[in-house]
Design a protein around this motif. Structure first.
Motif, PDB file in Angstrom:
ATOM      1  N   VAL A 141       0.870  -1.173   0.000  1.00 30.03           N
ATOM      2  CA  VAL A 141       0.000   0.000   0.000  1.00 30.03           C
ATOM      3  C   VAL A 141       0.904   1.220   0.000  1.00 30.03           C
ATOM      4  N   VAL A 142       0.532   2.249  -0.757  1.00 29.27           N
ATOM      5  CA  VAL A 142       1.295   3.493  -0.783  1.00 29.27           C
ATOM      6  C   VAL A 142       0.870   4.330   0.416  1.00 29.27           C
ATOM      7  N   ASP A 202       0.557   9.360  -4.785  1.00 31.12           N
ATOM      8  CA  ASP A 202      -0.386   8.250  -4.949  1.00 31.12           C
ATOM      9  C   ASP A 202      -0.876   7.702  -3.619  1.00 31.12           C
ATOM     10  N   LYS A 203      -0.855   8.521  -2.578  1.00 29.62           N
ATOM     11  CA  LYS A 203      -1.236   8.077  -1.236  1.00 29.62           C
ATOM     12  C   LYS A 203      -2.689   7.636  -1.169  1.00 29.62           C
ATOM     13  N   ASP A 204      -3.557   8.227  -1.984  1.00 28.03           N
ATOM     14  CA  ASP A 204      -4.978   7.908  -1.916  1.00 28.03           C
ATOM     15  C   ASP A 204      -5.300   6.531  -2.487  1.00 28.03           C
ATOM     16  N   ARG A 205      -4.353   5.878  -3.116  1.00 24.99           N
ATOM     17  CA  ARG A 205      -4.590   4.540  -3.675  1.00 24.99           C
ATOM     18  C   ARG A 205      -4.365   3.509  -2.581  1.00 24.99           C
ATOM     19  N   THR A 206      -5.391   3.264  -1.797  1.00 24.54           N
ATOM     20  CA  THR A 206      -5.243   2.426  -0.608  1.00 24.54           C
ATOM     21  C   THR A 206      -5.439   0.945  -0.886  1.00 24.54           C
ATOM     22  N   GLY A 243       0.450   0.362 -11.435  1.00 27.32           N
ATOM     23  CA  GLY A 243      -0.572   1.403 -11.332  1.00 27.32           C
ATOM     24  C   GLY A 243      -0.225   2.554 -10.418  1.00 27.32           C
ATOM     25  N   VAL A 244       1.023   2.661  -9.986  1.00 27.18           N
ATOM     26  CA  VAL A 244       1.435   3.733  -9.084  1.00 27.18           C
ATOM     27  C   VAL A 244       2.557   4.530  -9.748  1.00 27.18           C
TER      28      VAL A 244
END
Length: 119
Positions: A26-27, A32-36, A55-56
């Motif tokens: 997890v980032v 890209d922090k919102d990509r949980t 995808g990040v």
């Protein structure tokens, strides 16, 4: 002050990384922090302490046409620093990673959240 000698230029051993290729991460920081949702690590670059995660950190690259591919603007995944990633354990929760020796003396990774061995 910085005297560049041969000893300074020698390569040191690669650090033991807590994230490996194929892990789900997890980032936790960066753009890209919102990509949980957990994402898979495609490649790890140990010399740079970076990893390529699917995808990040997408970047647009202007690519010339080749014999097999058409040219144009292509989106590619760029590397992200390992400190911005957190490993996901079997429960699906992000966890910090530790190392401990098993009965044979081989080091294994374990999740510090619940103590389970990470494969």
């Amino acid at each position: 002050m910085a005297n560049n000698t041969y000893k300074d230029k020698q390569k040191r051993h690669a650090p033991k990384l807590k994230i490996k290729q194929g892990d789900m991460v997890v980032v936790i920081a960066g753009a890209d922090k919102d990509r949980t949702q957990p994402r898979q690590v495609l490649q790890v670059l140990p010399d740079e302490n970076r990893a390529i995660v699917e995808g990040v950190n997408l970047r647009k690259k202007h690519q010339k046409p080749t014999e097999t591919e058409s040219g144009g603007i292509v989106e590619k995944t760029a590397s992200i620093h390992l400190s911005n990633l957190m490993l996901v354990d079997a429960d699906g929760n992000p966890t910090r990673v530790g190392r401990k020796a098993d009965e044979n003396g081989k080091l294994q990774r374990f999740g510090k959240r619940n103590g389970n061995i990470i494969k």
